[in-house]
Design a protein around this motif. Structure first.
Motif, mmCIF file in Angstrom:
data_model
loop_
_atom_site.group_PDB
_atom_site.id
_atom_site.type_symbol
_atom_site.label_atom_id
_atom_site.label_comp_id
_atom_site.label_asym_id
_atom_site.label_seq_id
_atom_site.Cartn_x
_atom_site.Cartn_y
_atom_site.Cartn_z
ATOM 1 N N VAL A 1 33.007 32.248 35.201
ATOM 2 C CA VAL A 1 33.279 30.817 35.289
ATOM 3 C C VAL A 1 32.486 30.133 36.398
ATOM 4 O O VAL A 1 32.162 28.956 36.322
ATOM 5 N N GLY A 2 32.159 30.875 37.460
ATOM 6 C CA GLY A 2 31.364 30.298 38.539
ATOM 7 C C GLY A 2 32.165 29.757 39.696
ATOM 8 O O GLY A 2 31.603 29.098 40.581
ATOM 9 N N MET A 3 33.468 29.988 39.707
ATOM 10 C CA MET A 3 34.303 29.512 40.814
ATOM 11 C C MET A 3 35.596 30.311 40.847
ATOM 12 O O MET A 3 35.894 31.072 39.918
ATOM 13 N N ARG B 1 34.838 34.854 38.753
ATOM 14 C CA ARG B 1 33.703 34.127 39.332
ATOM 15 C C ARG B 1 32.435 34.348 38.518
ATOM 16 O O ARG B 1 31.639 33.423 38.324
ATOM 17 N N LEU B 2 32.223 35.557 38.038
ATOM 18 C CA LEU B 2 31.040 35.850 37.247
ATOM 19 C C LEU B 2 31.059 35.059 35.944
ATOM 20 O O LEU B 2 30.028 34.531 35.501
ATOM 21 N N CYS C 1 41.697 31.060 31.599
ATOM 22 C CA CYS C 1 41.238 29.678 31.796
ATOM 23 C C CYS C 1 42.150 28.706 31.062
ATOM 24 O O CYS C 1 42.512 27.642 31.593
ATOM 25 N N TYR D 1 39.150 26.345 39.665
ATOM 26 C CA TYR D 1 39.000 26.015 38.249
ATOM 27 C C TYR D 1 40.257 25.326 37.716
ATOM 28 O O TYR D 1 40.169 24.339 36.972
ATOM 29 N N ALA E 1 25.005 21.318 39.313
ATOM 30 C CA ALA E 1 24.719 22.649 38.763
ATOM 31 C C ALA E 1 24.131 23.560 39.840
ATOM 32 O O ALA E 1 23.239 24.360 39.584
ATOM 33 N N GLY E 2 24.614 23.399 41.088
ATOM 34 C CA GLY E 2 24.194 24.248 42.187
ATOM 35 C C GLY E 2 22.918 23.828 42.885
ATOM 36 O O GLY E 2 22.511 24.467 43.862
ATOM 37 N N ARG F 1 30.394 25.207 28.956
ATOM 38 C CA ARG F 1 29.842 26.507 29.346
ATOM 39 C C ARG F 1 30.031 27.512 28.214
ATOM 40 O O ARG F 1 30.951 27.399 27.407
ATOM 41 N N ARG G 1 36.230 38.913 41.036
ATOM 42 C CA ARG G 1 34.799 39.088 40.739
ATOM 43 C C ARG G 1 34.514 38.741 39.282
ATOM 44 O O ARG G 1 33.528 38.059 38.975
#
Length: 273
Positions: free
Chosen positions: A204-206, A201-202, A169, A211, A56-57, A158, A198
């Protein structure tokens, strides 16, 4: 230490109520796992060496005697110590865990600790898995999860974001990441290519391509578990060929698709020279 040929293998262990937990025995000092997720709870016991990973980063370190716990769909990577290394990692169906703790569908208890020292439990869990005692494994897992999950409930997966991104997705789970046209995806959302990246990524995070690969490799694992042939799974999940599929499967899960399909009780030993 174990030889490279016996570095990693997976077996299935039946627990109570007809559920099955997967146990991966690893002893490969060269093991490195790409960013991925599991649909199951991941419960690990580090028996020897050191494992450095991100989850988780956040950067984490687990050493001999440590327990590791990751919730379903938590993105993580992993690399192990350069010398000796032994680990047992158990993949526990969320349905089984949720039923044990009475969690509503789609929710789970918050994760309290990801890494903690408990050599006694680590040794007991490894011994139960090595002896293929699924009932004992299940009881130990219930103790671990009871102690390290809180009362606050959070989504298992998520949180859903922009409906347009969610539709993208869903499509990416079946499309070949190598053939994705970012411009076409942006057109589906009605935005520019740069704004699409942008926005994705915002939400989904990737990146979209990343993904897509993770979603498809997770789907492939489920299909293999159901008994589908490797070649069919590679084709259904959008990989260019079986070799491409096998490389990515091993990078994420530490074993080849063939090894994963052979996860039967009776091979639970973790050889040590």
């Amino acid at each position: 230490m174990s030889s490279p040929a016996a570095a990693s293998h997976v077996i299935g262990l039946p627990m109570e109520d007809g559920a099955q937990v997967e146990a991966m025995f690893a002893a490969d000092p060269k093991a490195h796992f790409e960013l991925h997720w599991h649909a199951e709870w991941s419960v690990g016991a580090i028996l020897e060496g050191r494992c450095e990973f991100t989850c988780a980063g956040e950067r984490c370190i687990a050493e001999a005697g440590d327990m590791v716990l990751m919730a379903p769909f938590m993105l993580h990577t992993a690399g192990v110590s350069a010398q000796g290394f032994r680990m047992v990692m158990l993949y526990v169906p969320h349905a089984w865990v949720g039923a044990r703790f009475g969690w509503p569908a789609g929710l789970r208890g918050e994760l309290l600790k990801g890494v903690w020292q408990d050599a006694e439990t680590a040794d007991a869990l490894a011994a139960a898995a090595l002896s293929e005692d699924g009932v004992r494994v299940g009881r130990l897992l219930e103790q671990v999860l009871s102690a390290q999950t809180g009362r606050e409930l959070v989504p298992v997966e998520r949180r859903a974001g922009d409906e347009r991104v969610e539709a993208i997705c869903a499509a990416l789970e079946t499309e070949d990441a190598c053939r994705i046209d970012p411009g076409a995806l942006a057109s589906r959302l009605g935005v520019s290519r740069e704004h699409f990246h942008r926005l994705f990524r915002l939400a989904v995070g990737m990146a979209p391509a990343h993904y897509a690969r993770l979603a498809r490799i997770g789907r492939a694992k489920a299909l293999l578990r159901e008994g589908s042939a490797q070649a069919d799974v590679a084709a259904q999940c959008g990989f260019t060929d079986q070799a491409h599929f096998s490389r990515w499967f091993r990078r994420c899960f530490g074993v080849t698709p063939g090894n994963y399909m052979a996860r039967e009780p009776g091979c639970g030993s973790l050889p040590i020279e």
